[in-house]
Design a protein around this motif. Structure first.
Motif, short mmCIF file in Angstrom:
data_model
loop_
_atom_site.label_atom_id
_atom_site.label_comp_id
_atom_site.label_asym_id
_atom_site.label_seq_id
_atom_site.Cartn_x
_atom_site.Cartn_y
_atom_site.Cartn_z
N PHE A 46 -21.15 -20.90 -77.10
CA PHE A 46 -22.13 -21.91 -77.48
C PHE A 46 -21.66 -23.32 -77.14
CE2 PHE A 46 -23.73 -18.86 -80.91
CZ PHE A 46 -24.78 -18.46 -80.11
N PHE A 51 -23.68 -21.54 -71.93
CA PHE A 51 -23.74 -20.43 -72.88
C PHE A 51 -23.17 -19.14 -72.27
CE2 PHE A 51 -27.60 -22.95 -74.22
CZ PHE A 51 -26.92 -23.61 -75.23
N TYR A 97 -30.80 -20.95 -74.50
CA TYR A 97 -29.81 -19.90 -74.79
C TYR A 97 -30.34 -18.53 -74.39
CZ TYR A 97 -26.92 -16.54 -77.21
OH TYR A 97 -26.12 -15.45 -77.48
N PRO A 384 -28.40 -23.49 -80.80
CA PRO A 384 -27.28 -22.57 -80.99
C PRO A 384 -26.29 -22.97 -82.08
CG PRO A 384 -27.74 -22.80 -78.67
CD PRO A 384 -28.62 -23.79 -79.37
#
Length: 406
Positions: A46, A51, A97, A384
């Motif tokens: 994260f 990611f 994400y 995230p």
């Protein structure tokens, strides 16, 4: 002599207990280290905007993002377009994400388009206006990538309704397509073969009373007040609360469960090979379990009978419900004598219309999570750092995604 023997036995027992305790401590520390390792691994993922997977992002003048995997370079031309649609006050960034996880698993197959055309305050413009915008946006994406053959939609919250409107605008039937014999259908969405239609915490039955917004506490009075001030959210609010009556017609969400003269809402939705709804069973204070899973309240599983999945900790395991009610009448006649009865009647009509299609219903629970009070955004991993506990839900979505028609 006997005393010494007892002391020896007692000493031996003490040593065995100490060894057992030490073993328990070692196992506990091992579990803690393993858990810390997983947390560190997740946080390290994260920490980067990648990611865990680098991508090539093409951003147009409106902020819409086409994402492809950087690991394949320009060697492959993906053929499957995944359109991700944000919810109320959302943006393309909310899907970043999830998009990365899709491209990490399917680097050679997918182009992921994170829609930005309906973002921020533009999400107050109404489901129909936003659906038209999304449809035009998708056509531009396809024009940029002429090798595309298949298409899937994933919508979070309001985004699921926007996607349902957009696919009706993009729906066609082409009996001359050479791929028809292979896929068994002439139905197309923007000229592409429709594969997955997935919604996450989407209010398919609206939010117009009848306990569909948990934060209202099921109070008929509060729901009436919310109904009266739905204009605060613009045309979108009137659509969600079922208070719009364009030219004397039924509310838009009620129209969207059937084919209309110019828009084939039902046919477009039915054309997809797979239909999936992810729904929060706990702590979603914005969108209720019933409306997001397209079920009557008396059809919802008892929470005590649902258990967590081992691989996906926040996915609830139960008997997967893929039933439909195709044999039932398309509408229902109830006495509309008051606010509650009117809402119940429209809700029942929407359920009967939508469940003529089989849905995979995936129930989710963040009970026990520190992020449970943000369940509506956590299920999407909207941000995230705040919603990281939803990572396993996104992984479940990725792992069960269909690349091809069956």
């Amino acid at each position: 002599m006997e005393k010494n023997l007892e002391e020896m036995i007692e000493a031996k027992r003490s040593d065995e207990e100490e060894d057992a305790n030490n073993l328990k401590k070692k196992k506990k520390m091992k579990r803690i280290r393993r858990r810390r390792s997983l947390i560190v691994k997740r946080l390290s993922c994260f920490r980067s905007q990648d990611f865990g997977h680098p991508t090539i992002d093409e951003v147009d003048g409106d902020g819409n993002v086409d994402m492809t995997s950087a690991s394949t370079g320009n060697k492959h031309s993906p053929t499957h377009l995944v359109v991700m649609v944000n919810g109320l006050i959302g943006s393309a960034h909310n899907w970043r994400y999830a998009a990365k996880q899709f491209l990490k698993k399917y680097p050679e197959d997918l182009i992921v388009h994170c829609s930005e055309r309906n973002s921020s305050l533009l999400t107050f413009n109404g489901v129909d206006v936003m659906g038209n915008r999304l449809a035009n946006e998708v056509l531009l994406v396809i024009k940029r990538h002429p090798n595309l053959q298949k298409i899937s939609f994933i919508g979070h919250s309001l985004g699921g309704l926007i996607a349902r409107y957009a696919i009706a605008k993009l729906y066609t039937r082409d009996s001359t397509d050479i791929h028809c014999l292979e896929c068994g259908s002439s139905a197309r969405i923007a000229g592409l073969v429709p594969i997955n239609f997935v919604t996450i915490a989407t209010p398919h039955l609206g939010t117009g009373g009848h306990k569909q917004v948990p934060m209202f506490g099921g109070s008929n009075t509060v729901e009436k007040v919310a109904n009266q001030i739905s204009w605060v959210l613009g045309r979108t609010g009137r659509h969600l609360f079922l208070t719009d009556k364009p030219h004397g017609q039924p509310p838009l969400l009620l129209q969207m469960v059937n084919d209309c003269e110019d828009l084939k809402f039902f046919s477009a939705l039915q054309s997809f090979r797979r239909h999936v709804v992810y729904a929060n069973a706990h702590f979603d204070h914005i969108v209720g379990w019933s409306t997001s899973s397209i079920r009557r309240r008396n059809e919802l599983p008892q929470r005590k009978h649902l258990v967590r999945s081992g691989k996906y900790p926040h996915i609830l395991k139960g008997e997967q419900d893929t039933t439909n009610t195709a044999k039932q009448e398309n509408s229902i006649k109830l006495p509309i004598s008051n606010f509650k009865a009117a809402r119940a009647s429209m809700e029942e009509a929407m359920i009967r219309g939508l469940t003529k299609i089989s849905w995979e219903r995936i129930d989710v629970s963040f009970k026990g999570s520190k992020q449970r009070y943000f369940a509506h955004n956590t299920i999407q991993v909207n941000s995230p750092w705040i919603n990281s506990d939803g990572a396993d839900v996104i992984q479940h979505l990725v792992d069960n995604f269909h690349l091809h028609h069956l």
